[in-house]
Design an enzyme around this catalytic site. Structure first.
Site, PDB file in Angstrom:
ATOM      1  N   LYS A  55     -11.460 -34.005   4.461  1.00  0.00           N
ATOM      2  CA  LYS A  55     -11.614 -32.553   4.570  1.00  0.00           C
ATOM      3  C   LYS A  55     -10.938 -31.845   3.398  1.00  0.00           C
ATOM      4  O   LYS A  55     -11.494 -30.905   2.824  1.00  0.00           O
ATOM      5  CB  LYS A  55     -11.040 -32.066   5.900  1.00  0.00           C
ATOM      6  CG  LYS A  55     -11.836 -32.522   7.109  1.00  0.00           C
ATOM      7  CD  LYS A  55     -11.147 -32.136   8.408  1.00  0.00           C
ATOM      8  CE  LYS A  55     -11.894 -32.661   9.613  1.00  0.00           C
ATOM      9  NZ  LYS A  55     -11.234 -32.309  10.892  1.00  0.00           N
ATOM     10  N   SER A  71      -6.893 -31.140   7.797  1.00  0.00           N
ATOM     11  CA  SER A  71      -6.097 -31.602   8.928  1.00  0.00           C
ATOM     12  C   SER A  71      -7.019 -32.157   9.995  1.00  0.00           C
ATOM     13  O   SER A  71      -8.168 -31.724  10.126  1.00  0.00           O
ATOM     14  CB  SER A  71      -5.267 -30.441   9.492  1.00  0.00           C
ATOM     15  OG  SER A  71      -4.340 -30.902  10.443  1.00  0.00           O
ATOM     16  N   ASP A  72      -6.515 -33.135  10.732  1.00  0.00           N
ATOM     17  CA  ASP A  72      -7.295 -33.704  11.818  1.00  0.00           C
ATOM     18  C   ASP A  72      -6.359 -34.240  12.889  1.00  0.00           C
ATOM     19  O   ASP A  72      -5.218 -34.607  12.602  1.00  0.00           O
ATOM     20  CB  ASP A  72      -8.214 -34.823  11.331  1.00  0.00           C
ATOM     21  CG  ASP A  72      -9.313 -35.106  12.336  1.00  0.00           C
ATOM     22  OD1 ASP A  72     -10.302 -34.346  12.334  1.00  0.00           O
ATOM     23  OD2 ASP A  72      -9.190 -36.050  13.137  1.00  0.00           O
ATOM     24  N   SER A  73      -6.864 -34.275  14.111  1.00  0.00           N
ATOM     25  CA  SER A  73      -6.117 -34.832  15.237  1.00  0.00           C
ATOM     26  C   SER A  73      -6.964 -35.867  15.950  1.00  0.00           C
ATOM     27  O   SER A  73      -8.173 -35.700  16.094  1.00  0.00           O
ATOM     28  CB  SER A  73      -5.732 -33.736  16.233  1.00  0.00           C
ATOM     29  OG  SER A  73      -4.836 -32.830  15.648  1.00  0.00           O
TER      30      SER A  73
END
Length: 196
Positions: A55, A71-73
């Site tokens: 991203k 950002s990622d979760s």
């Protein structure tokens, strides 16, 4: 230095706004399902880090002069299976039943890119102990929260009604919200995004 958030996540935008960070948000869509399929069997933290980096890099291609945050979760069950964002209310109910009475791991990663390369990264984990969820609770919860949680991995917004899923959480609140905010703020101060 300009900060760009390569995400349309309401939670991540709200965190930066509440912290008083000047930023611009842009869309930098990534084929998350394809990446997860290609990384089948990889550690959840590696998957979150890879998605965050993709991203950031995609956003950096659009805004090379800026510091671009990706950002990622990821939410992983005790057996290391990853949960995706639910595609239907029925799938959300299935996810909640799978999580019921277990401990899940939530991994949030942030990567900053500039001029098309990653220049900073941080991965943080939280452990969430899900209480035993009755069928009645799941139905009532989804009546109130669906479809708002359709974009939420783990089927919850901990800042709202989703907090009712848990009996205990271990980890940083911002990590659970979806981004390791405190380390990101420290990096932003070193780069002049805001005063130190």
């Amino acid at each position: 230095m300009k900060l760009v958030l390569a995400s349309q996540s309401a939670s991540r935008r709200a965190m930066l706004t509440a912290a008083g960070v000047p930023f611009e948000a842009i869309a930098a869509p990534v084929d998350e399902s394809g990446v997860k399929a290609a990384m089948a069997g990889a550690a959840p933290r590696d998957v979150a880090d890879t998605l965050a980096e993709l991203k950031a890099l995609k956003g950096s291609a659009l805004r090379p002069e800026a510091l671009v945050v990706g950002s990622d979760s990821i939410v992983a069950l005790a057996d290391a299976r990853l949960l995706d964002k639910p595609e239907s209310r029925e799938q959300a109910a299935t996810h909640l039943r799978m999580m019921s009475g277990t401990r899940v791991t939530l991994v949030s990663a942030a990567v900053v890119a500039q001029d098309g390369r990653a220049v900073w990264r941080h991965v943080a984990e939280a452990r969430l102990h899900v209480r035993a969820l009755s069928p009645d609770f799941i139905a009532t919860y989804l009546d109130a929260e669906w479809p708002a949680i359709a974009g939420c991995v783990g089927c919850f917004r901990i800042e709202g009604r989703g907090v009712q899923l848990f009996e205990r959480v271990e980890g940083d609140h911002f990590t659970i919200l979806g981004m390791p905010l405190l380390p990101l703020l420290a990096y932003c101060r070193t780069r002049g995004v805001m005063p130190s």
